[in-house]
Design a protein around this motif. Structure first.
Motif, PDB file in Angstrom:
ATOM      1  N   HIS A   1       0.857  -1.191   0.000  1.00 28.42           N
ATOM      2  CA  HIS A   1       0.000   0.000   0.000  1.00 28.42           C
ATOM      3  C   HIS A   1       0.892   1.238   0.000  1.00 28.42           C
TER       4      HIS A   1
ATOM      5  N   GLU B   1      -7.661   2.529  -5.470  1.00 24.91           N
ATOM      6  CA  GLU B   1      -8.610   1.927  -4.519  1.00 24.91           C
ATOM      7  C   GLU B   1      -9.960   2.658  -4.530  1.00 24.91           C
TER       8      GLU B   1
ATOM      9  N   HIS C   1     -10.190  -5.300  -0.475  1.00 27.58           N
ATOM     10  CA  HIS C   1     -10.064  -4.856   0.916  1.00 27.58           C
ATOM     11  C   HIS C   1     -11.406  -5.078   1.590  1.00 27.58           C
TER      12      HIS C   1
ATOM     13  N   HIS D   1      -4.368   5.430  -2.782  1.00 23.07           N
ATOM     14  CA  HIS D   1      -5.514   6.343  -2.760  1.00 23.07           C
ATOM     15  C   HIS D   1      -5.225   7.427  -3.796  1.00 23.07           C
TER      16      HIS D   1
ATOM     17  N   GLU E   1      -8.761  -5.403   6.753  1.00 20.87           N
ATOM     18  CA  GLU E   1      -8.350  -4.138   7.368  1.00 20.87           C
ATOM     19  C   GLU E   1      -9.079  -3.874   8.684  1.00 20.87           C
TER      20      GLU E   1
HETATM   21 ZN   LIG Z   1      -6.210   2.081   1.358  1.00 25.86          ZN
END
Ligand SMILES: [Zn+2]
Length: 279
Positions: free
Chosen positions: A67, A146, A214, A107, A257
């Protein structure tokens, strides 16, 4: 991709120490299949460290992904912020590749009051430059924007699928918790299936064979995501979600997550395996 692998966003809580290597070893001990390396506060891993990480992951049979830092906005209004954002994606991709990771997640942007179509074109242009550079470096990681949980953030299902259709080497990171928080819905079997069918229709069956997902429980309000929750303390219909993944034979990585990380990753994996056994 062999099948559907479950793992954690970052180092499991029960790892011997908070190092990536101990994290990977713990994933293997727990019988999980993958881990997302969290460079969210910056890429601080050295090249030598990344090579050690790669060896540990290969030995433990653990698939890796990474990430990128949070401080990325490909729709920033200042050119220096765009360049810094591109640099952070590149840096993540370079180290991730040395780690043996197959993909990176990031992101993408904030709208900053811009019309979504304008933000989309800006993001596409600057992401395209990043991809050109990675191609020159012969870096083959998948770059995965994402789905984001707040309406102020670029990253609807549609936007992420459009980028994945229009840009080479881009694939979606489908964050089901974010999409649930952002829409206030999308929390039932038919809705999960409809997302999978949209992905298949736009990107082909190959996309369902190489997914990056996710998931977690999530608290949300009018402005979307508030915070992540453990699955059993949330309204997220994770059994229906897993049924949809099973019925459409989705393959790839499911990154948990939830605050309790490995506890929910194991819950997801065990529930999924039970569903597969039940047929
Ligand atoms: Zn993320």
């Amino acid at each position: 991709m062999v099948g559907l692998l479950f793992g954690t966003a970052g180092i499991p809580h029960s790892a011997r120490s908070k190092t990536t290597i101990d994290g990977i070893e713990r994933i293997a001990e727990l019988g999980l299949g993958c881990m997302e390396i969290e460079f969210v506060q910056g890429v601080k891993m050295s090249e030598a460290g990344a090579i050690q990480v790669s060896e540990t992951a290969t030995k433990g049979g653990v698939k890796l992904t990474a990430h990128a830092p949070y401080f990325i906005n490909l729709n920033a209004h200042e050119p220096e912020k765009i360049r810094a954002s591109q640099g952070r994606i590149l840096q993540t991709a370079r180290i991730a590749s040395l780690c043996g990771a197959e993909s990176i997640v990031f992101h993408t942007a904030f709208y900053l009051g811009d019309p979504p179509e304008k933000a989309y074109n800006t993001v596409k242009k600057y992401l395209g430059e990043v991809l050109d550079q990675l191609k020159r470096e012969n870096n083959r990681v998948w770059v995965r924007p994402e789905i984001m949980g707040k309406p102020s953030q670029f990253g609807t299902l549609e936007e992420i699928l459009n980028l994945s259709t229009e840009l080479e080497r881009v694939a979606p990171c489908i964050d089901f918790a974010h999409w649930h928080a952002r829409t206030g819905g999308v929390n039932s079997y038919p809705e999960f299936v409809s997302i999978l069918l949209q992905i298949k229709e736009r990107l082909g069956r190959a996309a369902l064979d190489n997914m990056h997902i996710h998931v977690s429980g999530i608290a949300y309000g009018k402005k979307g995501e508030i915070k992540h929750l453990n699955l059993k303390e949330s309204d997220f219909q994770y059994i229906e979600f897993l049924k949809a993944l099973k019925d459409y034979d989705v393959k790839g990585l499911v990154i948990c997550e939830s605050p309790n990380l490995e506890e929910d990753a194991l819950l997801l994996q065990e529930t999924y395996n039970d569903l597969v056994k039940a047929g």
